[in-house]
Enzyme design. Structure first.
Site, short mmCIF file in Angstrom:
data_model
loop_
_atom_site.label_atom_id
_atom_site.label_comp_id
_atom_site.label_asym_id
_atom_site.label_seq_id
_atom_site.Cartn_x
_atom_site.Cartn_y
_atom_site.Cartn_z
N ASP A 24 0.73 -1.38 -0.01
CA ASP A 24 0.02 -0.11 0.04
C ASP A 24 0.79 1.21 0.09
OD1 ASP A 24 -1.84 -2.17 0.75
OD2 ASP A 24 -2.07 -1.36 2.80
N PHE A 80 2.16 -0.92 10.01
CA PHE A 80 1.25 -1.10 8.83
C PHE A 80 0.94 0.10 8.38
CE2 PHE A 80 -1.17 -5.46 9.40
CZ PHE A 80 -0.07 -6.13 9.10
N SER A 81 -0.20 0.20 7.66
CA SER A 81 -0.41 1.48 6.61
C SER A 81 -0.84 2.72 7.55
CB SER A 81 -1.57 0.94 5.57
OG SER A 81 -1.04 0.24 4.58
N ASP A 142 -5.10 1.00 9.33
CA ASP A 142 -4.92 1.90 8.30
C ASP A 142 -5.72 3.06 8.54
OD1 ASP A 142 -4.20 -0.58 7.36
OD2 ASP A 142 -5.90 -0.95 6.20
C1 FRU Z 1 -3.96 -3.35 2.66
C2 FRU Z 1 -3.32 -3.95 4.18
C3 FRU Z 1 -3.48 -3.07 5.06
C4 FRU Z 1 -2.41 -3.37 6.01
C5 FRU Z 1 -1.19 -3.50 5.19
C6 FRU Z 1 -0.13 -4.37 5.78
O1 FRU Z 1 -3.27 -4.04 1.63
O2 FRU Z 1 -3.55 -5.39 4.41
O3 FRU Z 1 -4.98 -3.30 5.91
O4 FRU Z 1 -2.38 -2.21 7.00
O5 FRU Z 1 -1.63 -3.97 3.96
O6 FRU Z 1 0.96 -4.35 4.96
#
Ligand code: FRU
Length: 449
Positions: A24, A80-81, A142
């Site tokens: 992402d 993570f994102s 996210d």
């Molecule tokens: C989406 C995701 C997010 C998460 C990230 C982990 O592609 O699954 O929900 O934060 O990738 O790499």
């Protein structure tokens, strides 16, 4: 010297990491005329692993400079994102999900804050992280944050749910440190496949008639329009607390109907009238089996989002900025045939389809067209798109139709970059797909015109 497969398919005009894995786009922000794109990154592997934030920047969205890895895992987990914001005082903050596994091996996600300098070269994590602790949700990740002027508060949209998580939660804050849960949207709206909803975005937009709307974008992790991941959106209203869908609950609107357009996010602080979005051009179905060696994963082209009126109602159109579009050599398809100068090119063609007729587009010297545009006797047009199996990639092959509405004459625009194909009809129906052709610069043919 032979070229590695990953270098053969490295796009020229799309953002990739030099080495390692990306997924992402994160922390998209424009500061002092520089676009910064962070991204989910494992610098030590070409597969998804402990997530860091990689970092690239660009002044023109065409030439990207890679920077040092910006965020590293810490005692709260991996990174993570998330997103980036600029405060009224000109401070830059990153907000992301700290991810780890609990004692039972389940995902455990909390939200963390980072203070950055204006050149985005120094990153200091907030000592009181996580700023939003997990209160028992299995899916809580996210964060995408923006300033909501009407209520004078920051609003965070994030993936939200007890287990897999198929809704978007909203939190508010006056200082980015203390957050209050406001509401949750989506449990009974839009597409609910087997995958989670991820990477939301919430954008105020004005329709051509001057009416104001809020667009909620959500990644659908699995069983989207096509097999695997895809990007849906809702048109509605947001009052600072609650998002209300303006369409019937079952309405499904897709930012892109292809297999490789996921986790779309907009740049903070740029282009308020037409937000600029970037997405990951891959799919969780097969992203772990790509034939890459040095790097894996790439971003879509940046696209401005605008509301447009169509016979089917209000829809989001996506427009590639002129500077980016102009960087692609345009091939001349007036004879129906063309030999591109390399694997990186663009084409544009007006296509007229009488009821009951069809036109086919074939790229990479392929015998079988990847795209066929068919208009039925009732005037409804659809795109049939096919892709053959490749290597060991799980469910990579496809053969499905995209409903394009009542379209007799349309402008077909296609961007091709060493296997990545981003195709649109009238900038409204988009389909983005990755191919691994023998000859990325092979001949192009449009037959049936
Ligand atoms: C989406 C995701 C997010 C998460 C990230 C982990 O592609 O699954 O929900 O934060 O990738 O790499």
């Amino acid at each position: 010297m032979s070229t590695s497969l990953s270098e053969k398919f490295r796009p020229k005009l799309h953002l990739t990491a030099k080495y390692g894995w990306i997924n992402d786009p994160n922390g998209l922000i424009c500061v002092d005329g520089v676009y910064h794109a962070f991204y989910q990154h494992d610098p030590n592997s070409i597969r998804h692993g402990p997530m860091h934030w990689g970092h690239a920047s660009s002044r023109d969205l065409v030439n990207w400079i890679q920077h040092e890895v910006a965020l590293f895992p810490d005692e709260n987990g991996t990174c993570f994102s998330g997103c980036a914001v600029e405060t009224e005082e000109g401070q830059i903050k990153l907000i992301y999900t700290s991810h780890r596994f609990d004692e039972a091996g389940r995902d455990f996600q909390q939200q963390s804050l980072v203070h950055a300098d204006r050149s985005l070269s120094k990153f200091e994590k907030e000592p009181s992280n996580p700023v939003i602790k997990n209160s028992g949700l299995g899916c809580f990740r996210d964060p995408k944050v923006f300033w909501h002027g009407e209520s004078g508060r920051w609003i965070m949209a994030l993936a939200h749910g007890a287990t897999v998580g198929q809704s978007i939660g909203f939190h508010s804050s006056v200082d980015l440190n203390n957050w209050t849960f406001e509401s949750e949207f989506g449990n009974e709206d839009g597409r609910h496949g087997s995958g989670p909803w991820e990477c939301p975005d919430l954008l105020p937009m004005v329709a051509p008639d001057g009416s104001k709307h809020w667009i909620l974008v959500a990644g659908i992790g699995d069983e989207a329009y096509a097999p695997g991941s895809g990007t849906m959106y809702f048109i509605g209203q947001f009052d600072g607390k609650t998002f209300t869908n303006s369409n019937p609950r079952e309405t499904e609107l897709w930012l892109d109907y292809g297999r490789d357009y996921y986790a779309a996010q907009s740049f903070f602080g740029a282009h308020k009238d037409a937000p600029l979005a970037l997405a990951w051009s891959n799919n969780w179905k097969y992203s772990q089996q790509t034939p890459m060696e040095e790097f894996s994963g790439l971003m879509s082209l940046p696209r401005h989002l605008r509301l447009v009126e169509t016979p089917d109602g209000l829809r989001l159109g996506s427009f590639v900025p002129d500077a980016v579009s102009g960087a692609f050599p345009t091939i001349d398809l007036s004879s129906g045939q063309a030999q591109p100068p390399s694997g990186t090119y663009r084409l544009e063609k007006t296509v007229s389809l009488a009821p009951g007729s069809q036109v086919a587009l074939s790229l990479f010297s392929a015998d079988r067209p990847q795209f066929t545009f068919l208009r039925d006797e009732n005037g409804r047009t659809r795109i049939r798109q096919v892709r053959d199996a490749y290597g060991d990639m799980n469910e990579f092959a496809h053969d499905y139709d995209i409903e394009a509405g009542d379209l007799g004459t349309f402008t077909l625009e296609v961007f091709v970059d060493n296997g990545l194909v981003e195709l649109n009809l009238d900038k409204i129906i988009w389909t983005t797909n990755v191919y691994y052709p023998d000859t990325p610069g092979g001949a192009v043919a449009l037959t049936g015109i």
